[in-house]
Design an enzyme around this catalytic site. Structure first.
Site, PDB file in Angstrom:
ATOM      1  N   ASP A 150      42.963  41.029  32.895  1.00 28.40           N
ATOM      2  CA  ASP A 150      42.114  39.862  33.093  1.00 28.40           C
ATOM      3  C   ASP A 150      40.634  40.137  32.882  1.00 28.40           C
ATOM      4  OD1 ASP A 150      41.756  41.445  35.423  1.00 28.40           O
ATOM      5  OD2 ASP A 150      41.011  39.684  36.479  1.00 28.40           O
TER       6      ASP A 150
ATOM      7  N   ASP B 166      47.218  45.790  34.095  1.00 28.48           N
ATOM      8  CA  ASP B 166      46.089  46.062  34.977  1.00 28.48           C
ATOM      9  C   ASP B 166      46.510  45.664  36.399  1.00 28.48           C
ATOM     10  OD1 ASP B 166      43.423  46.492  35.853  1.00 28.48           O
ATOM     11  OD2 ASP B 166      43.034  44.351  35.685  1.00 28.48           O
TER      12      ASP B 166
ATOM     13  N   ASP C 244      39.823  45.484  30.062  1.00 30.03           N
ATOM     14  CA  ASP C 244      41.198  45.488  29.553  1.00 30.03           C
ATOM     15  C   ASP C 244      41.278  45.122  28.072  1.00 30.03           C
ATOM     16  OD1 ASP C 244      42.240  46.012  32.164  1.00 30.03           O
ATOM     17  OD2 ASP C 244      41.970  43.890  32.655  1.00 30.03           O
TER      18      ASP C 244
END
Length: 1192
Positions: free
Chosen positions: A856, A429, A860
């Site tokens: 995080d 990410d 995700d």
């Protein structure tokens, strides 16, 4: 300090602020379904006992996340253990040991199995007990529950029932799903943090129905009673349909009144709520799913090795049984006995020549039990112990501890330790993972003039990209600026410009617009101020990091927002000329919340001077050319931009708007939201531009360096982000995933013909044309990339947007996309949804390489669970990603050490450990087979029963555990200095079939040599002074002694890094064998049988026993030692080269490291991304230019 701080927070009637965001939605929900299937729940509020009377069976509020309970632990745990094929095999062997067929006693067969099973079950039980303790702590939390007559008493969570009225106080969690009845605020609003549910840290605002707002005191509930009818328990966090019947009236309930279990009450003194869902019926528990079961590739391969050994075991057992049957049949021919000592003329069925076939079958069963020692019984439990200890070392690594957040690295599972050393592709990410997700106000454009002299990471990369200064030169300049600026860093504020700061804006020609610009930042928001009563320092709680950065910026530049009431905003403004602070009060008339359709938020305020102002900030405002240029520059620099504008409203205009707006928001029609949007849009017209803001989501510390190391290790890095393509590309340059000279293959649907088709065409034709365009772009990209046979230094990057991904991930296209992506050095997926992130991860797994996903946020989670390894960043977006991960780290840069050091070590340790396990058992098992063949397959073991049983448990188990925990081929420092070493794991060099079979072949050779030397030395000649020859007891002890010595010395040869523990375990295991031989031999002969005094009376006094042991051990180890010496000298692996350089004292020389790594790296492993690749590319470019100049 924390204890001495007293914070003051003002009560606000925020319905005035959240003018249409908070009000209950229009009747778009179908409340007619109440009472039908799926919507049949009835709750009698304040009458929990009535549910039982009317036979409603609602869940208790006690929750359990344990795998077992007292009744199910034994059967379920045993089932889990015997699902493993090796354990089941040993169980069958143990049961057969109870029959006369057994070549050993049942106790000696079953006891080691019991030890292993009990130890594993004990580990499972301890882990489950910890879960039970967590459940116990949760279930016994205290909350205040109404117990009649207006009395609220402390009650445990587990005792809460559906229908209870409870009182939850500030900073406490909600114990069940509740309907909000009232709060300490006059209009019944409360702030809720849902971090445990969706990972978001920004506060949500809930509001009670107007009918229940007056329930402010405990005694308000004396005669209180309602009936709530609502949907049945379900997992949808964001929807709720219900009705409340009270005093003959019916009120519709929406998600705005629903407070979910495990969310927290914030910025609100207390709330009253009615319990509607308890325990496992709550939405958070309905969403609770078991994490996907992940097994490492090595563990899966280990199962195949066990199947191979079992097949080999069955084959040699069949071979022996066939031969035994033939020889048994020939034992009695024409009245002559061949093996007379077996008395074939008067024998049991086991040796009866007349029933040779049946004897052969019984021998097969005996052989299957006897050869079970080919399978290492303690393998599983030893590996689990080693992995737990490895995880402990990962958790304790101080180099991966983040001091600022006080967060260490945490291995949430130990099953995947070795997988960390085999990662081929990282899917990352961006926001909060590569970047900090901590916004800093860094630049702004006011009245067409740009302010702010800070340099972003992206700008540094762009300077290099455009051929300007090198990265280290920019860093040098930036470092000097930081040294000259001695002011302390303020979180959220990184603005540097002497034209604006320290009140110097008063001297600017556009000072009035600058003043209005920062006034707007101080007023146009929904932040809540907190003022420390001792220091009077103001801090802010905001719905997003961007809003906090704006308010902090205005404060630092002299416009401090410090107080808010239900109808006013107070700002302290410092006069730059007189340095006098003036307090200005703005009457807050309306807050028009941000919406995705309008793409802006606005406030309407009345100044102290009486003017009514509309202040607005958004993303789609028309603006002047100069400001547009600044905004484009800011976007190119990776900054987030917002445009600020305002308008003066006259009294009549505002009155008309207010009437229209109030009519819209009190509408109960289905199009209420559209009416509200229309009203807001009507007033947000003809705004005057003030300027634009630019905030930076900074790269995390060490990200470019970490990516460079990972790239040097041969790991591919993909970025999956929701950002737009331009921002993602700029971040790619900032962290060196993209570099100058790299060919970008862009797959996008932003072409003019597709856009025109979207406006005019139908959905089917749009989808068909879009899919074809995506396929054409992918195929064109594949054609651009030269084949591996063509030597090319050109590197490629694939950049694809979310709209294109929708079509590229379809079954008939996705493998073309994968083929293209695997040929590229970098892959960036923009505008990706959470589902697309997970689907891309699943696609990459089709390459049969190990994937690691890192993120995080809650968005995700799917990606983390889909990947072979999920790594969560314990950052500011909550713990949802961490809870779904296998490993948790505080910063992206720690991934470097986690993979290159711990991953490499764990992979090497586990690989060598498993190979050694099979080696030592093959060595032991083959000696048993050879003796049985030597004894014409009679089924008689060479060793005593307890020698057989304790081989894996006592005499060879501890050294291999020590190797799995402590061994290092190179130090952590050298692992990082030589990242190419990591490829040993990616290519699975240390656990290939060739290496596994090589270890097994070594075991077979060792067993043959041991058996040959021992039987030759003790065969016919006397071995004691009085002329006695050796019996089976002496020969068995001699062979066993040689096996124990050989396998432990082999371990010593395999260890790269000796510690005192390894010395103790290796040589101690040999010593324990002799001590056991002494102790066991001294036991009464009824128990010790053939081992009785065999060592003290027969072997210890015989010099030949010691000489044969010495000679056999030396001769047996010589082949492996010679092979290893030749391999290291003439065919060294990369770690052998590093070890040799370390021996010469040159390993840490950077030039030696560069040369060694360069020679080791193949053409297919050339660096394509990272800082080093960028510098290599720059150097190559300069070299080519020089060559051209010389030629010219």
């Amino acid at each position: 300090m924390a204890g001495g701080r007293n914070r003051r927070k003002l009560k606000l009637k925020l319905s005035a602020l959240y003018t249409f965001a908070l009000c209950s939605k229009g009747s778009s929900e179908d409340y007619s379904r109440i009472g039908t299937t799926g919507f049949s729940r009835v709750v009698y509020v304040n009458e929990p006992a009535r549910h039982e009377e009317e036979h409603f069976r609602y869940q208790l509020n006690e929750v359990s996340t344990t795998k077992y309970n007292l009744a199910t632990f034994l059967p379920k745990s045993l089932f889990e253990q015997f699902r493993r094929v090796a354990n089941f095999y040993f169980l069958v062997s143990g049961i057969l040991a109870l029959t006369p067929l057994a070549p050993y006693t049942a106790v000696s067969a079953l006891l080691p199995l019991c030890i292993v099973i009990v130890a594993t079950m004990g580990k499972e039980g301890i882990e489950d007990w910890r879960r039970k303790q967590q459940d116990h702590e949760l279930n016994n939390r205290i909350v205040m529950v109404h117990r009649g007559n207006g009395n609220f008493k402390d009650t445990k969570w587990k005792d809460i029932k559906v229908g209870d009225v409870i009182k939850v106080e500030k900073d406490n969690f909600f114990p069940a799903d509740l309907i909000l009845l009232s709060s300490n605020y006059p209009d019944g609003i409360c702030y809720v943090e849902t971090m445990n549910l969706d990972g978001e840290t920004n506060l949500k605002i809930k509001q009670a129905l107007e009918a229940t707002l007056h329930l402010k005191e405990d005694n308000s509930f004396v005669n209180f009673g309602q009936t709530i009818k609502c949907e049945d328990p379900n997992a949808n966090l964001y929807s709720f349909i219900g009705t409340m019947e009270w005093k003959g009236q019916q009120y519709n309930l929406s998600p705005q009144q629903l407070l979910l279990r495990d969310s927290k009450l914030r910025n609100t003194d207390y709330i009253y709520g009615a319990v509607i869902f308890t325990g496992h019926d709550t939405k958070v528990m309905q969403n609770a799913t078991d994490p996907p079961s992940k097994r490492s590739k090595i563990e899966k391969k280990m199962d195949k090795i066990i199947y191979l050994l079992m097949s080999s075991l069955l084959m040699i057992a069949l071979l022996g049984s066939v031969l035994f049957g033939i020889w048994t049949k020939e034992d009695l021919m024409n009245g002559k006995m061949k093996r007379w000592y077996l008395r074939p003329d008067d024998s049991s069925v086991y040796y009866d020549p007349k029933r040779a076939t049946l004897a052969s079958f019984f021998h097969l069963l005996t052989a299957l039990m006897l050869y079970s020692y080919f399978i290492p019984i303690s393998l599983y439990i030893s590996i689990e112990m080693v992995k737990i200890l490895q995880a402990l070392f990962i958790n304790q690594d101080i180099e991966m501890y983040h001091e600022e957040s006080d967060k260490p690295t945490h291995a949430r599972t130990s099953n995947l330790n070795e997988e960390l050393g085999q990662v081929d592709t990282i899917l990352s990410d961006k926001t909060g993972t590569l970047t900090c997700n901590m916004m800093e106000f860094i630049k702004c454009s006011i009245a067409g003039t740009a302010y702010g002299q800070g340099v972003t990471e992206v700008e540094k990369a762009m300077a290099v990209r455009k051929g300007g200064l090198l990265g280290d030169e920019i860093e040098s300049i930036y470092s000097k600026d930081k040294k000259n600026d001695e002011s302390p860093h303020i979180k959220g504020f990184n603005f540097k410009d002497p034209h604006i700061m320290d009140g110097n804006w008063i001297h600017e020609p556009n000072r009035d617009m600058i003043r209005d610009f920062f006034r707007l930042l101080a007023i146009c928001h929904t932040c809540i101020p907190e003022e420390d009563e001792e220091t009077h320092k103001v801090s802010y709680e905001a719905e997003s990091p961007d809003e906090a950065a704006f308010v902090i910026a205005s404060r630092e530049l002299g416009f401090e927002f410090y107080r808010r009431t239900q109808s006013s905003i107070f700002v302290r403004e410092r006069d730059p000329i007189t340095n006098v602070v003036k307090h200005r009060k703005y009457e807050l008339l309306n807050v028009l919340e941000f919406s995705s359709s309008r793409k802006r938020m606005s406030v309407i305020v009345k100044e102290p001077e009486g003017r009514i102002l509309l202040l607005s900030k958004g993303a789609d405002r028309k603006f002047e050319e100069e400001t547009k240029r600044h905004i484009n520059e800011y976007s190119d620099s990776g900054l987030r931009t917002l445009v600020l504008a305002y308008r003066v409203l006259d009294e009549n205009e505002y009155v008309k708007f207010s009437e229209k707006f109030n009519t819209a928001k009190t509408s109960v029609s289905a199009d209420r939201d559209e009416k509200v949007e229309e009203a807001a849009e009507s007033i947000e017209q003809d705004l005057l531009l003030l300027g634009a803001t630019a905030v930076e989501d900074k790269l995390q510390k060490g990200v470019p360096e970490c990516i460079d190391k990972l790239a040097q290790a041969g790991i591919k890095i993909w970025v999956l982000t929701g950002d737009k393509m331009e921002t993602a590309i700029n971040i790619g340059f900032a962290c060196s995933l993209l570099r100058q000279g790299m060919t970008q293959i862009i797959v996008t649907l932003e072409a003019l013909d597709i856009i025109a088709l979207e406006k005019n065409g139908d959905k089917q034709s749009i989808a068909k044309a879009s899919k074809q365009r995506v396929m054409d772009q992918i195929e064109d990209g594949i054609k651009q990339i030269p084949s591996p046979s063509q030597s090319s230094t050109e590197s490629f990057a694939l950049i694809i947007d979310g709209k294109s991904l929708t079509y590229a991930l379809e079954d008939d296209v996705k493998f073309k996309l994968l083929d293209l992506a695997l040929k590229c050095a970098s892959v960036i997926c923009c505008r990706s949804s959470p589902k697309q992130k997970a689907l891309v991860t699943r696609l990459v797994k089709h390459s049969n390489k190990v994937t690691l996903a890192i993120g995080d946020g809650a968005n995700d989670v799917g990606m983390l669970q889909e990947a072979d390894i999920g790594v969560g960043i314990s950052g500011v977006e909550g713990m949802q990603a961490v809870m779904a991960s296998d490993f948790a780290i505080a910063q992206f840069r720690f991934l470097e050490r986690l993979l290159l050091v711990h991953g490499h070590w764990c992979y090497r340790r586990i690989s060598v450990m498993i190979c050694y396990f099979f080696y030592k058992n093959v060595t032991f098992g083959v000696t048993i087979f050879l003796y049985e063949a030597f004894a014409s397959f009679s089924g008689k073991p060479a060793y005593d029963d307890w020698f057989l049983s304790l081989y894996n448990v006592l005499f060879t188990s501890l050294p291999v555990i020590a190797l799995g925990v402590f061994d290092q081929d190179v130090s952590a420092r050298l692992c990082l200095q030589y990242p190419g070493l990591y490829q040993e794991g990616v290519q699975n060099i240390l656990f290939s079939w060739r290496r596994i079979l090589g270890w097994m072949l070594n075991g077979v050779i060792n067993a043959i040599l041991i058996f040959f030397f021992c039987t030759t030395a003790f065969g016919l000649q006397a071995f004691r002074e009085n002329g006695q020859v050796a019996g089976l007891d002496a020969l068995g002890v001699l062979m066993y002694t040689c096996v124990v010595w050989v396998v432990n010395c082999q371990m010593a040869l395999s260890v790269n890094y000796f510690t005192i523990i390894q010395h103790i375990f290796i040589w101690g295991s040999i010593a324990v064998w002799y001590l056991f031989l002494l102790a066991y031999g001294a036991v009464d002969s009824r128990f010790s049988k053939t081992a009785y005094m065999v060592f003290i009376e027969q072997l210890a006094p015989a010099l030949s026993y010691w000489l044969v042991t010495l000679f056999a051990v030396t001769a047996t180890l010589t082949p492996h030692f010679s092979y290893a010496a030749i391999q290291i000298r003439f065919f060294p692996m990369f770690h052998n080269k590093i070890q040799w350089k370390r021996y010469l004292g040159k390993a840490e020389d950077p030039e030696v490291a560069r040369q060694l790594s360069s020679r080791h790296r193949t053409s297919s492993q050339q660096r394509m991304v990272g800082i080093s690749a960028r510098r290599d590319g720059k150097a190559m470019h300069i070299t080519k230019e020089t060559e051209l100049e010389v030629q010219g």
